[in-house]
Design a protein around this motif. Structure first.
Motif, PDB file in Angstrom:
ATOM      1  N   ASP A 185       4.222   7.352  -6.395  1.00 30.13           N
ATOM      2  CA  ASP A 185       3.890   9.179  -5.872  1.00 30.13           C
ATOM      3  C   ASP A 185       3.349   9.931  -7.768  1.00 30.13           C
ATOM      4  N   GLY A 186       3.906   9.260  -8.291  1.00 34.19           N
ATOM      5  CA  GLY A 186       3.295  10.071  -9.638  1.00 34.19           C
ATOM      6  C   GLY A 186       1.429   9.286  -9.673  1.00 34.19           C
ATOM      7  N   TRP A 187       1.767   8.509 -10.406  1.00 30.18           N
ATOM      8  CA  TRP A 187      -0.099   8.117  -9.608  1.00 30.18           C
ATOM      9  C   TRP A 187      -0.926   8.220  -9.084  1.00 30.18           C
ATOM     10  N   GLY A 188      -0.005   8.443  -7.588  1.00 30.86           N
ATOM     11  CA  GLY A 188      -1.084   8.964  -6.047  1.00 30.86           C
ATOM     12  C   GLY A 188      -0.773  10.724  -6.613  1.00 30.86           C
ATOM     13  N   ALA A 189      -0.298  11.417  -7.084  1.00 31.02           N
ATOM     14  CA  ALA A 189      -0.465  12.812  -7.117  1.00 31.02           C
ATOM     15  C   ALA A 189      -1.139  12.914  -8.620  1.00 31.02           C
ATOM     16  N   ALA A 190      -1.424  12.218  -9.379  1.00 31.52           N
ATOM     17  CA  ALA A 190      -2.755  12.252 -10.331  1.00 31.52           C
ATOM     18  C   ALA A 190      -4.045  11.770  -9.798  1.00 31.52           C
ATOM     19  N   PHE A 232       0.507  -1.453  -0.076  1.00 29.56           N
ATOM     20  CA  PHE A 232       0.225  -0.055  -0.145  1.00 29.56           C
ATOM     21  C   PHE A 232       0.876   0.687   0.067  1.00 29.56           C
ATOM     22  N   TRP A 233       0.448   2.719  -0.552  1.00 34.10           N
ATOM     23  CA  TRP A 233       1.378   3.729  -1.228  1.00 34.10           C
ATOM     24  C   TRP A 233       0.708   4.908  -1.024  1.00 34.10           C
ATOM     25  N   ARG A 234       0.900   4.675   0.281  1.00 33.87           N
ATOM     26  CA  ARG A 234       0.312   6.074   0.729  1.00 33.87           C
ATOM     27  C   ARG A 234       0.580   7.631   0.147  1.00 33.87           C
ATOM     28  N   VAL A 235       0.266   8.543   0.144  1.00 32.29           N
ATOM     29  CA  VAL A 235      -0.006  10.033  -0.832  1.00 32.29           C
ATOM     30  C   VAL A 235       0.303  10.994   0.074  1.00 32.29           C
ATOM     31  N   TRP A 288       9.721   2.668  -8.350  1.00 34.53           N
ATOM     32  CA  TRP A 288       8.469   1.662  -8.428  1.00 34.53           C
ATOM     33  C   TRP A 288       8.006   3.138  -7.502  1.00 34.53           C
ATOM     34  N   ALA A 289       9.008   4.104  -6.283  1.00 37.60           N
ATOM     35  CA  ALA A 289       8.618   5.385  -5.807  1.00 37.60           C
ATOM     36  C   ALA A 289       7.977   6.133  -6.681  1.00 37.60           C
TER      37      ALA A 289
END
Length: 89
Positions: free
Chosen positions: A52-57, A18-21, A47-48
């Motif tokens: 981060d790119g997808w999460g920011a979008a 799970f990746w926090r944004v 990965w990061a």
């Protein structure tokens, strides 16, 4: 029966990726939500930045929709997004 899903016992193996944004709260009662991000070794270099790119979008899209909803409800445009600041996204 055979068509029923198995109950989850313990942490789900997928959760560790799970990746926090977005920003994190400086003070929180839920320190476990600020655990270090897990990066799969096979994807260490990309990965990061990818996550981060997808999460920011996605977060930008959610903020835009929240502003539109606030305006549609007759509220200030930041009435909902202000409450999202440093939330556990």
């Amino acid at each position: 029966p055979i068509s029923q899903p198995e109950p989850v016992r313990g942490p789900d193996a997928k959760w560790r990726f799970f990746w926090r944004v977005g920003g994190r709260p400086v003070e929180t009662r839920f320190t476990e939500l600020n655990a270090a991000q897990v990066v799969p070794a096979a994807f260490a270099t990309e990965w990061a930045p990818t996550m981060d790119g997808w999460g920011a979008a996605m977060l930008h899209t959610v903020h835009t929709v929240a502003e539109m909803a606030a305006r549609g409800l007759g509220l200030a445009s930041d009435a909902l997004t202000a409450r999202m600041h440093n939330g556990p996204h």
